[in-house]
Design an enzyme around this catalytic site. Structure first.
Site, mmCIF file in Angstrom:
data_model
loop_
_atom_site.group_PDB
_atom_site.id
_atom_site.type_symbol
_atom_site.label_atom_id
_atom_site.label_comp_id
_atom_site.label_asym_id
_atom_site.label_seq_id
_atom_site.Cartn_x
_atom_site.Cartn_y
_atom_site.Cartn_z
ATOM 1 N N ASP A 258 24.331 30.137 33.333
ATOM 2 C CA ASP A 258 25.225 31.124 33.927
ATOM 3 C C ASP A 258 24.618 31.558 35.258
ATOM 4 O O ASP A 258 23.548 32.164 35.307
ATOM 5 C CB ASP A 258 25.370 32.321 32.983
ATOM 6 N N CYS A 338 38.712 28.959 46.901
ATOM 7 C CA CYS A 338 39.982 28.315 47.256
ATOM 8 C C CYS A 338 41.121 29.283 46.916
ATOM 9 O O CYS A 338 42.127 28.910 46.324
ATOM 10 C CB CYS A 338 40.143 26.981 46.540
#
Length: 725
Positions: A258, A338
């Site tokens: 993580d 994005c």
């Protein structure tokens, strides 16, 4: 009955346990479980796939239009063009990779053999497809082509170009990557001596681009730097390995963790002490709502809601903050998404800038990639609820939304705009140069974020960390890790221990490695090569594959494999080949050849002319290799006294010229034969570089069949399943 009853109970328990274990294994290995269709009264559509084909998706969403028009993501006069472009298909793009000389040769092939043929097409009176290099990408090494499946089906030239892209992508000399995805690594400005961290790396196209930059100098010395590519998703890590391994770099490692809680990694200093790794470059291409990818993922039109960004903001800020802690003072940190949404973009940047108290500052990118069309970052925006109610400040947010909408999501106060310079962020809009939408911000670290970081770095730089300080830091890390795990529900703690594949170990060579003396003697490897950088993936038994890493990556693995899960590192360099005619039990692998070439003696290196090399590549069948007597006298004299076994074929074209091309190819000297030891994609690639005939390895559906069938083996090269961003 009394004797059998307990036995039946025991057998039932065993079957239940077996089924549970099998279910767990299938889940971990990602296999598809057997599906037993159950009867249901819920209707005939129960369990059916309701997904729609892309061509049937209605590209409309009133909430999307209202939300982004309110946010002023583009000028009013450009709005119609912006929305119209979002509803069109995305052009295909690719990059040329490899060494400088090889990349130049590939560029010549692209421009001459393929692009010109495509531009001269006039099928059914339609204009040829638009194929051109990206003007802002260095050296014309990135190309964009507006080519649909219909175009590929209707034209032989387009079909040939399509096949070319597939085969060269499999070989690693091309990367099929979305245009906007190429931008963050360019702004990262990687040099060969940099230590680089890619925090959310899968599927790996940006990682591959970073590896190229690390090896940009192209000399015979391994880069001092390295790339650590991380992803939280175990399965996506293997997609990342597939992408990165095509670059054949010993200076790369893939880890699975993580990124928001990535632990401090350790490295060894010249005096033997250790310190925390501070990266010169960090890329945070974070998970996001992805509405900038509407052109390639049209189903987002149906799924988009204003709430998507609110769930992502906190995770993105945590990842960026951790990246800021891991980058060194004077280093560069690139944040990208994005997404079009300012809550995932400028709001995250503003939040981290505020929380780090001047330790970070945005870099002015106006002079970098000047031909790239862009918009400035937003300095004001609104925060919207799920019902599209917009708020200027947190004070306006109703109590029911305050657990979802947080104060850090709002823009800076008007008097603080100049302090944060959010207009230095970069927004790429689809209509500006026919791309997807993207957001990039480049941060420079000007001072340590915390006092703890200052102490740790100063001790490491001047005196090396004391054992007491190191132990205290380790205790803090272990304590915080335990505290984090203790706060998780029990089912999540259990899942963390069992999820993902179990990796084979990374076993590095020792000083007394049994197989090394034979390898060193057979290939005349110089004494300055450190065999401790070689590793295998097993503790015992016969070593099948031997991999090579750089010294820095070796140290990284040895110091940190207890703290993070390493998925992959090293490139295959030697492969066991138990052949009775061979004095050494290992042959040279093509993948690791360049990394060890300059450490080898001359005895097993063969200078080969072009015609002979083409002959070997066209007849690269291990069952029927070309006999040595059929090759030129130049080759015959070199192999006359060469013992059977692995060798290196060296081809030089225009040596010393502006576009000198030098190829090193793994070969095999048999008792009476000589052949290339290359996989199919490499064979096709080498033939293209040499101007050889590759029709044997491709299928031309436009060619009319012969009147009589010929006994010629045709190998159809299927499309690669490589996901590009």
């Amino acid at each position: 009955m009394r004797a059998t009853y307990p036995t039946l109970i025991s057998s039932t328990k065993i079957l239940n346990i077996y089924w549970q274990v099998l279910t767990r294994i299938e889940k971990e290995m990602g296999r598809r479980k057997p599906h037993f269709k159950k009867k249901s009264n819920a209707g005939e559509n129960q369990g059916k796939d309701t997904r729609k084909p892309y061509e049937n998706i209605v590209k409309e969403n009133d909430k999307f239009i209202k939300y982004y028009k309110t946010q002023n993501v583009c000028n009013e006069e450009e709005w119609d063009q912006f929305i119209t472009t979002l509803k069109t298909d995305l052009p295909a793009t690719f990059r040329i990779t490899g060494s400088k000389e090889e990349a130049k040769k590939m560029l010549e092939i692209v421009q001459g053999e393929f692009v010109q043929e495509c531009l001269n097409q006039d099928v059914d009176g339609e204009k040829p497809a638009n194929i051109a290099p990206l003007p802002w990408y260095p050296d014309k090494l990135a190309w964009q082509l507006e080519l649909s499946r219909k175009d590929i089906r209707r034209s032989e030239a387009y079909f040939k170009l399509h096949n070319f892209l597939i085969t060269e992508t499999e070989n690693g000399t091309l990367s099929r990557q979305e245009t906007v995805s190429m931008i963050p690594p360019l702004f990262l400005d990687v040099k060969p001596h940099h230590k680089v961290l890619d925090m959310c790396a899968a599927p790996g196209s940006k990682t591959a681009q970073i590896i190229e930059m690390l090896h940009a100098e192209g000399d015979d010395v391994l880069p001092q730097g390295y790339v650590v590519a991380n992803d939280i998703d175990n399965k996506r890590c293997y997609m990342l390995v597939h992408q990165a391994k095509r670059l054949n770099s010993p200076c790369m490692a893939v880890i699975n963790h993580d990124s928001a809680i990535l632990p401090n990694l350790l490295e060894t200093l010249p005096d033997g002490d250790t310190r925390h790794v501070q990266f010169d470059r960090v890329l945070c291409d974070v998970p996001c709502s992805g509405d900038g990818t509407l052109r390639k993922n049209p189903d987002i039109w149906m799924k988009w809601t204003p709430a998507n960004c609110l769930h992502q903001h906190v995770v993105q800020a945590r990842i960026l903050r951790r990246g800021a802690e891991l980058v060194t003072v004077g280093g560069r940190l690139v944040y990208s998404t994005c997404s079009l949404n300012p809550i995932e973009n400028e709001a995250v940047i503003h939040r981290v800038l505020s929380e780090t108290n001047g330790a970070l500052q945005l870099v002015d990118l106006s002079n970098e990639l000047p031909e790239l069309k862009r918009s400035k970052g937003l300095e004001t925006w609104l925060v919207g609820s799920k019902q599209l109610e917009f708020y200027n400040t947190f004070d306006e947010v109703p109590h029911k939304w305050r657990t979802v909408i947080r104060p850090q999501m709002f823009p800076p106060k008007p008097e603080d705009k100049e302090k944060f310079n959010l207009n230095r962020c970069v927004r790429i809009l689809p209509h500006q140069q026919n791309t997807g939408a993207f957001f990039v911000a480049v941060l420079e670290k000007v001072k340590p974020i915390s006092f703890k970081e200052t102490v740790t770095n100063s001790e490491a730089e001047f005196d090396g960390p004391s054992s007491e300080a190191s132990q205290q830091t380790e205790n803090v890390n272990n304590s915080s890790k335990r505290e984090h795990e203790d706060n998780l529900p029990s089912n999540q703690r259990k899942k963390r221990r069992f999820e993902g594949y179990k990796e084979d170990p990374f076993v590095f060579f020792n000083d007394d490695e049994a197989v090394w003396p034979d390898i060193k003697s057979f290939y005349q490897i110089s004494d300055d090569f450190d065999p401790k950088c070689l590793l295998t993936r097993c503790h015992g038994g016969k070593k099948k594959n031997i991999y090579l890493t750089s010294p820095a990556v070796r140290d990284l693995v040895l110091q940190n494999q207890h703290a993070v899960k390493f998925i992959n590192t090293g490139i295959r360099t030697f492969v066991r080949s138990d052949n009775r005619n061979m004095k050494c039990a290992f042959r040279l692998a093509q993948e690791g050849l360049e990394s060890i070439f300059y450490r080898m003696g001359q005895d097993r290196k063969i200078q080969i002319p072009r015609d002979d090399l083409i002959t070997l590549l066209l007849n690269n069948d291990p069952q029927k290799p070309p006999v040595i007597s059929s090759l030129s006298e130049v080759v015959q004299k070199q192999v006359e006294n060469l013992s059977p076994g692995s060798c290196i074929l060296i081809y030089k074209e225009n040596e010393g010229g502006d576009n000198s091309l030098i190829l090193h190819i793994s070969g095999w000297r048999g008792t009476q034969s000589l052949r290339c030891y290359t996989p199919l994609p490499s064979t096709v690639h080498l033939l293209r570089l040499l101007g050889g005939d590759v029709s044997k390895y491709t299928v031309n559906k436009f060619k009319k069949p012969e009147s009589e069938p010929q006994d010629v083996e045709e190998t159809e090269i299927s499309e690669s399943n490589v996901k590009s961003e």
